[in-house]
Design an enzyme around this catalytic site. Structure first.
Site, short mmCIF file in Angstrom:
data_model
loop_
_atom_site.label_atom_id
_atom_site.label_comp_id
_atom_site.label_asym_id
_atom_site.label_seq_id
_atom_site.Cartn_x
_atom_site.Cartn_y
_atom_site.Cartn_z
CD GLU A 116 10.58 -19.21 -8.81
OE1 GLU A 116 10.20 -19.42 -7.66
OE2 GLU A 116 11.66 -19.64 -9.25
CG ASN A 118 13.41 -16.81 -8.13
OD1 ASN A 118 13.28 -17.94 -7.69
ND2 ASN A 118 13.28 -16.52 -9.41
CE LYS A 377 5.32 -23.48 -10.67
NZ LYS A 377 5.87 -22.11 -10.82
#
Ligand code: ADP
Ligand code: MG
Length: 503
Positions: A116, A118, A377
């Site tokens: 991912e 952030n 997710k």
């Protein structure tokens, strides 16, 4: 090496109130292939530019995230509303971001795949730097040769992140007149990672840090120079110009609002907390990050960016992009994309599946049959939110049945991701002062920090100006037992480590 996290997740209450405990750590650094490390580092500016471009495209954020919000994600809906209600004004308003792109190697192919990006509260820069320093020092003491020592890359995270915040302060027009406001969680457990950054801000830049929760921001924050709503104005406006909307906290001007909280619903226990966030957003402080930047880091955006041509279009529209650079930039970014799928039937429409239901049901039947190959997710940050294995299989089967019966599947607020299978290595894990009984099988996740500072708000009025800052900003390795699904250090799953570059 410091501290402050409590023990493993859940036992903080049992720890003596005045005691400190070291952050969980690995005795040995983690092997990371050098080409993978360098490739992730080389893509840091591209990931920042991509997120900046997405954050500037409010219409696309709405179109992409509103369906997920409507499918039951109240937190994303609230963030969208926050952004809409407090639109920051180009070209003066500052957007500051400390990003961390997280990756794991996929053993079957050797590719380093992105977990991912952030864009809010990217943490452990300073404690990760401590892990790097600890490993370098103990390797030197253990008599490692020059070749081996050169495989431990220096970690600039503390200096780089502080420099980014200082750049935000300088650009705010307040400079050292203003403080850096660290927006933290009530009862913050990661205060020592933040304290090292505050020390660096003072030592290297002469900048003072103030800590406050979102509720405290609401109680003690003011916008000076003008009241009410309306566009933010430039704090550097000439004397006699319209007054600026400078944020003050307890009467002190705030140059930078640095959010280490605000990434999950638990950080907004009251309407006052949302009011505090809105105050930041409406101010002329360099906000790290803005609501738009936070949304640009959501899982749904990550999945949408993997769609054909989407990454390319955003990179082409990125601040400071040149046409010649876009293809290379897109190639660097895409080489790290894992498989990502929308769970909204509308995204699966084709001639063979006119309303998308059949195509999405087939995808979910595949996930139900091979649950170990996927991760489910939600739009959440902070660890512990994902679904794996049998629970994923059950959720996928249920959603497929819903779609086959004419329903919507109920997973529109989620994304499906290819499960990355990182290679295992041995590491001795130390938690709460107790080491594992020798090295245990582990896997590791590499984070590359990035720093971005730019002006511009909503993509109207021509191409955005080039950024004031776009740099890689250090790294982090987190190591966890090979059997663990999740990976957060603060969440109690992983320990801090550092890279040992192999190959
Ligand atoms: P969060 O925003 O909660 O940190 P992440 O996407 O980073 O969410 O997921 C949390 C952890 O779950 C990661 O640190 C990683 O260890 C694990 N994880 C996430 N996505 C994957 C994936 N696609 N394959 C394998 N593990 C994953
Ligand atoms: Mg994460």
């Amino acid at each position: 090496m410091v501290v402050g996290l409590g023990g493993a997740a859940g036992d903080a209450a049992a720890a003596p109130a005045a005691a400190l405990i070291h952050a969980p750590l690995s005795v040995e650094p983690a092997p990371i292939p050098r080409p993978a490390f360098e490739s992730a580092l080389a893509a840091a500016r591209d990931f920042n530019a991509l997120a900046a471009s997405v954050a500037a495209d409010h219409a696309w954020l709405e179109a992409t995230l509103a369906p997920a919000a409507a499918a039951g994600d109240a937190f994303t809906a609230r963030l969208l509303a926050l952004r809409r209600g407090t639109a920051r004004t180009p070209p003066t308003d500052l957007a500051l971001a400390v990003t961390r792109a997280d990756f794991m190697a996929h053993a079957p192919t050797g590719a380093l795949l992105q977990v991912e990006l952030n864009t809010i509260a990217s943490s452990f820069g300073c404690l990760g730097g401590c892990a790097s320093a600890l490993h370098a020092a103990s390797a030197a003491r253990a008599g490692w040769g020059a070749d081996a020592l050169a495989r431990l890359p220096p970690n600039t995270a503390k200096a780089s992140i502080a420099a980014a915040l200082a750049a935000g302060a300088a650009a705010s027009g307040l400079g050292r007149e203003g403080v850096i406001l660290f927006v933290v969680q009530p009862g913050e457990r990661n205060a020592y990672d933040q304290a090292a950054l505050a020390e660096q801000l003072w030592a290297a830049h002469g900048l003072v840090t103030v800590r406050a929760t979102l509720e405290e921001v609401a109680a003690k924050g003011r916008l000076e120079g003008s009241g009410g709503d309306g566009p933010a104005e430039d704090p550097r406006a000439p004397p006699g110009g319209r007054p600026a909307r400078v944020l003050t906290y307890d009467g002190v001007p705030v140059a930078v609002a640095y959010l280490r909280a605000g990434y999950g619903p638990g950080d907004y226990p009251s309407e006052a907390a949302w009011a505090g966030r809105a105050l930041l957003e409406r101010s002329t402080a360099a906000v790290c990050p803005t609501a738009a930047w936070q949304l640009a880091g959501s899982k749904k955006v990550q999945q949408a960016l993997a769609g054909a041509g989407v990454t390319e279009a955003f990179l082409a529209g990125a601040p400071g992009a040149s046409p010649a650079s876009v293809a290379a930039s897109a190639a660097r970014v895409r080489s790290h994309y894992a498989g990502l799928w929308s769970l909204d039937a509308a995204d699966h429409v084709s001639a063979a599946s006119p309303d998308g239901r059949a195509a999405l049901a087939a995808l979910l039947r595949d996930a139900a049959a091979r649950p170990g190959a996927f991760v489910l997710k939600p739009q959440r940050e902070g660890g512990g939110n994902n679904t794996y294995g049998p629970a994923l299989g059950a959720a996928a089967a249920k959603a497929a049945a819903s779609l086959e019966a004419g329903g919507d599947g109920g997973l529109g607020a989620f994304i499906l991701m290819q499960r990355i299978e990182p290679p295992s290595h041995g590491a001795t894990l130390v938690r709460g002062g107790v080491a594992s009984d020798g090295p245990v099988p582990c896997v590791s996740e590499l984070g590359i920090f990035g720093a971005w500072l730019g002006r511009g708000g909503d993509g109207e009025g021509g191409p955005p100006p080039p950024p004031l800052l776009n740099e890689p900003a250090g790294h982090l390795v987190r190591t966890k037992p090979a059997g663990a699904d999740e990976g957060g250090v603060a969440a109690g799953f992983a320990v801090l480590s550092s890279p040992y570059l192999v190959g």
